[in-house]
Design a protein around this motif. Structure first.
Motif, mmCIF file in Angstrom:
data_model
loop_
_atom_site.group_PDB
_atom_site.id
_atom_site.type_symbol
_atom_site.label_atom_id
_atom_site.label_comp_id
_atom_site.label_asym_id
_atom_site.label_seq_id
_atom_site.Cartn_x
_atom_site.Cartn_y
_atom_site.Cartn_z
ATOM 1 N N LEU A 39 0.847 -1.194 0.000
ATOM 2 C CA LEU A 39 0.000 0.000 0.000
ATOM 3 C C LEU A 39 0.880 1.240 0.000
ATOM 4 O O LEU A 39 1.825 1.352 0.786
ATOM 5 N N ILE A 41 1.107 5.300 0.583
ATOM 6 C CA ILE A 41 0.414 6.402 1.260
ATOM 7 C C ILE A 41 1.240 7.678 1.134
ATOM 8 O O ILE A 41 2.403 7.724 1.529
ATOM 9 N N GLU A 54 0.952 8.907 -5.703
ATOM 10 C CA GLU A 54 0.641 7.502 -5.468
ATOM 11 C C GLU A 54 0.492 6.726 -6.777
ATOM 12 O O GLU A 54 0.927 5.578 -6.881
ATOM 13 N N GLU A 70 -2.824 2.213 -4.490
ATOM 14 C CA GLU A 70 -2.922 3.564 -3.919
ATOM 15 C C GLU A 70 -3.714 3.513 -2.620
ATOM 16 O O GLU A 70 -4.556 2.628 -2.431
ATOM 17 N N SER A 71 -3.481 4.477 -1.743
ATOM 18 C CA SER A 71 -4.128 4.471 -0.426
ATOM 19 C C SER A 71 -5.646 4.550 -0.515
ATOM 20 O O SER A 71 -6.352 4.046 0.361
ATOM 21 N N SER A 72 -6.173 5.153 -1.577
ATOM 22 C CA SER A 72 -7.620 5.355 -1.693
ATOM 23 C C SER A 72 -8.391 4.042 -1.764
ATOM 24 O O SER A 72 -9.590 4.007 -1.471
ATOM 25 N N GLN A 77 -9.479 8.767 2.807
ATOM 26 C CA GLN A 77 -8.509 9.832 2.568
ATOM 27 C C GLN A 77 -8.412 10.811 3.736
ATOM 28 O O GLN A 77 -7.405 11.497 3.912
ATOM 29 N N THR A 80 -5.510 10.556 7.185
ATOM 30 C CA THR A 80 -4.227 11.234 7.375
ATOM 31 C C THR A 80 -4.381 12.739 7.562
ATOM 32 O O THR A 80 -3.388 13.446 7.694
ATOM 33 N N LEU A 96 -5.684 -3.397 7.413
ATOM 34 C CA LEU A 96 -4.884 -3.615 6.206
ATOM 35 C C LEU A 96 -4.468 -5.078 6.087
ATOM 36 O O LEU A 96 -4.500 -5.658 4.990
ATOM 37 N N VAL A 104 3.735 -1.468 3.576
ATOM 38 C CA VAL A 104 3.272 -0.094 3.365
ATOM 39 C C VAL A 104 4.471 0.783 3.022
ATOM 40 O O VAL A 104 5.521 0.698 3.675
ATOM 41 N N ILE A 106 5.194 4.703 2.931
ATOM 42 C CA ILE A 106 4.574 5.958 3.361
ATOM 43 C C ILE A 106 5.555 7.118 3.178
ATOM 44 O O ILE A 106 6.739 7.004 3.516
#
Length: 211
Positions: A39, A41, A54, A70-72, A77, A80, A96, A104, A106
């Motif tokens: 993932l 982020i 992303e 992508e984080s979406s 959203q 964060t 997750l 992840v 990030i």
């Protein structure tokens, strides 16, 4: 005030990049980085920049055989947008894991510095100016002279960290890299350049394969 020519060149060409690698750390216990589901982020409230970043980083990972998202697709959203407690973050981690994610990546801005660059005065001449008396005579006159000036710009310190969220807490960090982005004025150009620098460094440290 006009933008400094060097900064414009930095932002508009790949030969003179706007992103500078600063430092990195690699978990030597991780011989091969091969997550099943990664993932990505981007920690920013600028949704445009986040989406572009992303998507671009996902493409680069996917092209190297890493299943990235992508984080979406996994988190709201707004998660964060505000500071979260350790309990909330741990809950997110468990969610997750339930969705099959095991890693992840990030990225966050960890600092911003205001800088000032001094540009000394200089004379400009036309082609073959020295062949004729007039241009030669005027070469030190103001008509050919650009005076000193100062230009303010910003340097963003960006950090990207990769975690194995299935591993023990003390060993979960796989890699962290710090980069400086100089005076970004175009989101797409700056993001693309930053992603390229991340991938290049991961290739050098043998965490992702070279294309």
């Amino acid at each position: 005030m006009k933008k400094i020519a060097c900064i414009l060149t930095i932002l508009m060409t790949t030969a003179c990049s706007s992103t500078r690698f600063v430092d990195s750390w690699r978990n030597e216990e991780v011989e091969i980085f091969s997550p099943q589901k990664l993932l990505i982020i981007g920690m920013t409230d600028n949704l445009t920049a986040r989406k572009i970043f992303e998507e671009k980083l996902k493409e680069e990972f996917m092209s190297r055989g890493i299943n990235a998202y992508e984080s979406s697709v996994a988190i709201d959203q707004s998660f964060t947008a505000v500071k979260r407690s350790e309990e909330e973050i741990e809950t997110l981690k468990e969610e997750l894991l339930q969705k099959g994610f095991d890693a992840v990546a990030i990225t966050a801005i960890i600092g911003v510095d205001d800088k000032t660059m001094h540009r000394g005065g200089y004379y400009t001449f036309g082609y073959n100016w020295w062949y004729r008396f007039g241009p030669y005579f005027y070469r030190f006159q103001d008509i050919y002279y650009t005076p000193d000036y100062y230009e303010d710009y910003k340097v963003f310190h960006i950090e990207t960290s990769i975690y194995n969220i299935k591993d023990d807490k003390d060993k979960s960090l796989v890699w962290v890299g710090t980069f400086d982005i100089i005076d970004p004025v175009n989101i797409t150009l700056s993001v693309n350049d930053y992603v390229i620098r991340i991938i290049e460094q991961l290739e050098r440290e043998a965490l992702v394969k070279r294309l």
